[in-house]
Design a protein around this motif. Sequence first.
Motif, short mmCIF file in Angstrom:
data_model
loop_
_atom_site.label_atom_id
_atom_site.label_comp_id
_atom_site.label_asym_id
_atom_site.label_seq_id
_atom_site.Cartn_x
_atom_site.Cartn_y
_atom_site.Cartn_z
N LEU A 235 3.32 5.10 -10.72
CA LEU A 235 2.02 4.75 -10.12
C LEU A 235 1.32 3.66 -10.94
O LEU A 235 0.82 2.68 -10.38
N SER A 236 1.35 3.86 -12.23
CA SER A 236 0.67 2.92 -13.11
C SER A 236 1.32 1.53 -13.01
O SER A 236 0.63 0.51 -12.98
N ARG B 29 -0.39 -3.33 -6.51
CA ARG B 29 -0.27 -2.48 -5.32
C ARG B 29 -1.47 -1.53 -5.25
O ARG B 29 -2.03 -1.15 -6.27
N THR B 30 -1.79 -1.13 -4.02
CA THR B 30 -2.87 -0.16 -3.83
C THR B 30 -2.24 1.20 -3.58
O THR B 30 -1.22 1.29 -2.90
N VAL B 31 -2.85 2.22 -4.15
CA VAL B 31 -2.34 3.58 -3.92
C VAL B 31 -3.47 4.43 -3.34
O VAL B 31 -4.58 4.44 -3.89
N LEU C 33 0.84 -1.19 0.00
CA LEU C 33 0.00 0.00 0.00
C LEU C 33 0.89 1.25 0.00
O LEU C 33 1.77 1.39 0.84
N LEU C 34 0.62 2.13 -0.95
CA LEU C 34 1.35 3.40 -0.98
C LEU C 34 0.41 4.50 -0.50
O LEU C 34 -0.70 4.65 -1.04
N GLU D 263 -4.75 15.67 -12.36
CA GLU D 263 -3.91 14.53 -12.01
C GLU D 263 -4.77 13.37 -11.49
O GLU D 263 -4.60 12.22 -11.89
N VAL D 264 -5.69 13.71 -10.62
CA VAL D 264 -6.58 12.69 -10.04
C VAL D 264 -7.39 12.03 -11.15
O VAL D 264 -7.54 10.81 -11.20
N GLU D 265 -7.89 12.86 -12.04
CA GLU D 265 -8.70 12.38 -13.16
C GLU D 265 -7.89 11.40 -14.01
O GLU D 265 -8.40 10.40 -14.50
N ARG D 266 -6.60 11.68 -14.11
CA ARG D 266 -5.74 10.87 -14.98
C ARG D 266 -5.34 9.55 -14.32
O ARG D 266 -5.32 8.52 -14.98
N VAL D 267 -5.01 9.59 -13.03
CA VAL D 267 -4.42 8.38 -12.43
C VAL D 267 -5.36 7.57 -11.53
O VAL D 267 -5.08 6.41 -11.27
N CYS D 268 -6.43 8.19 -11.05
CA CYS D 268 -7.22 7.49 -10.03
C CYS D 268 -8.37 6.69 -10.63
O CYS D 268 -8.97 7.08 -11.63
N ASP D 269 -8.67 5.56 -9.99
CA ASP D 269 -9.83 4.76 -10.38
C ASP D 269 -11.07 5.28 -9.66
O ASP D 269 -12.14 5.39 -10.24
#
Lengths: 270, 304
Positions: free
Chosen positions: B180-181, B188-190, B158-159, B199-205
């Motif tokens: 991250l990807s 891994r969980t982030v 977990l990060l 940024e959130v829009e790009r990387v977060c589920d």
Amino acid sequence: MKAGLALIVNSLKRVRFLVLTLGVLLCGFQVLLSLVAASIQRSRGFDDLYSLVPDFFRQLMGPAFTALMSYSGIVCVGYFHIAVMGSLVGLVIALATEPAAEIEKGFMDLVLSRPLARGWVIMRSLAVVLISTILVLALMMLGTWIGQRWLSPEGAVGPSAHLIRSLALNLGVLILCWAGVAVVISSFSRRRAVAGALTGLLALTTFLLDYVARAWSPAEKVAWLSPFRYYNPLDIVTGLPVHTRNLWILGSVTVVGFALALVQFSRRDI
Amino acid sequence: MPASISAISLNSLSKRYGKLVAVKDLSLEVRQGEVFGFLGLNGAGKTTTIRILLDLLRPTSGSAQVLGHNCQSESRTVRSLAGYLPGEFGFYGDMSGSATLEFLARLCKQKIDSHYRVQLEERLEFPRSDLRRKIREYSTGMKRKLGLIQAFQSDPALLILDEPTEGLDPLMQESFYELLSEAKNRGRTVFMSSHVLSEVERVCDRIAVIRQGEIVVVSEVEEVKKLAARKVRVEFSEDCDFRSRELPAGHEFIDSNLRTWNLRVYGSLGQLVSLLGELPVRDLEVEEPHLEDVLMKYYREDGE
């Protein structure tokens, strides 16, 4: 255990320059005192010095004054000189307030985000303070030994090894007592400056209290609160043994201080 | 670790400082293997929540679990599973970067894979020569990169990253997104907090928005975006009076004139396309919704 040791080793590495510098300076001071004592001894100046001091002061000091006004007494001055005691108390305050400094800096977040028991932070301070105090006192004793071995004039009677050990022991326990006080305050604090200043102020106040109480009897009632009351170097210089009770009291304050800090640091928000 | 166990589970978590309520009755589940964005304005309670997960702060009530372990009673286990980048942190200026990484690695239970660390250093453009320098000589960005390396170096399950790209230049931000990807691809969980919505829009589920210590929305990023209106710009070859037109529900005019309509459309565009089929359309532009469009609403709305 491995992580705790890493914490201790890292702190020791970081303070080594400070501790060694102070140790070498105090070692040099001891050598200097031996030189001064040798010089006075060679010029037979102790009698002149004795007669220069007013009668009332001699009476106030009692037999300690006679012991002090000797080659051996001057050599021992380093173990209770205000500058030496002040620098040693300052050193342990700096070392024992490391937890507050790391919280203030934000480094503690990185350390405690690892699987490390919080108690190690306080145990680390104890180890660093203990090792540093022993090292500095050992260097002071080395300075005294160097002075006695190479600078002592012929016929001069220097302090015995037992006397030096007794002074160093009592001084060391007094210094550790202040480390105990500093670490408790540090465990409540988020800023090293606050913890250090509070402990320093407390040390200064109790030092003055002990000093005043020796000359002004009403202050005697509260003088037992001062840790400095439990270090009587002049008694030791006159040949009296170190009071075991004094060592117990100072040692107990140290142990209670570190135990309280351990509990408080484990409970607090970082 | 069974996938049924949540990576992070918060149950009615509260933290008070005297009268100030930093976090109030927070409940949240973060699944294993997802990149979860934790959003909110300054002082909303993001950092407080993160610090409770790592047992740096103790909750007033409620509980938090990481991968099935209680964050208070089993905090050492939790911390052995997590890599953490604080929002604000300090290193010792008299230590070198490599000595700091070595020291922090020694505090971990598991052995650090030196190849992985070297890889991280290369990806974040942190040459050995820089790592040998004292940290007092580092720029803010370099310190941030060192912070990222120390968080990633044990390749934790977990990060937990608090404002991870603050102070990073755009190139380093790209490298960070790649890291991250890859971490996500390794399962891994982030869990990251951020102010940067793009940024959130790009990387977060998935994301959660926290406002004044309370969660106001938890959703998939795509779902949240659907809540936002799309902006549609229609140009006509002849005059079309927008005032005489009745628009379907979920459609509204903004800044329109006879030759150009600007509309805000909630939901599908089907009805609008049917309507425009009868009109002399010259050009059509559809602007995709951004996360900001929805989240600003949640940020601004008062709690009542």
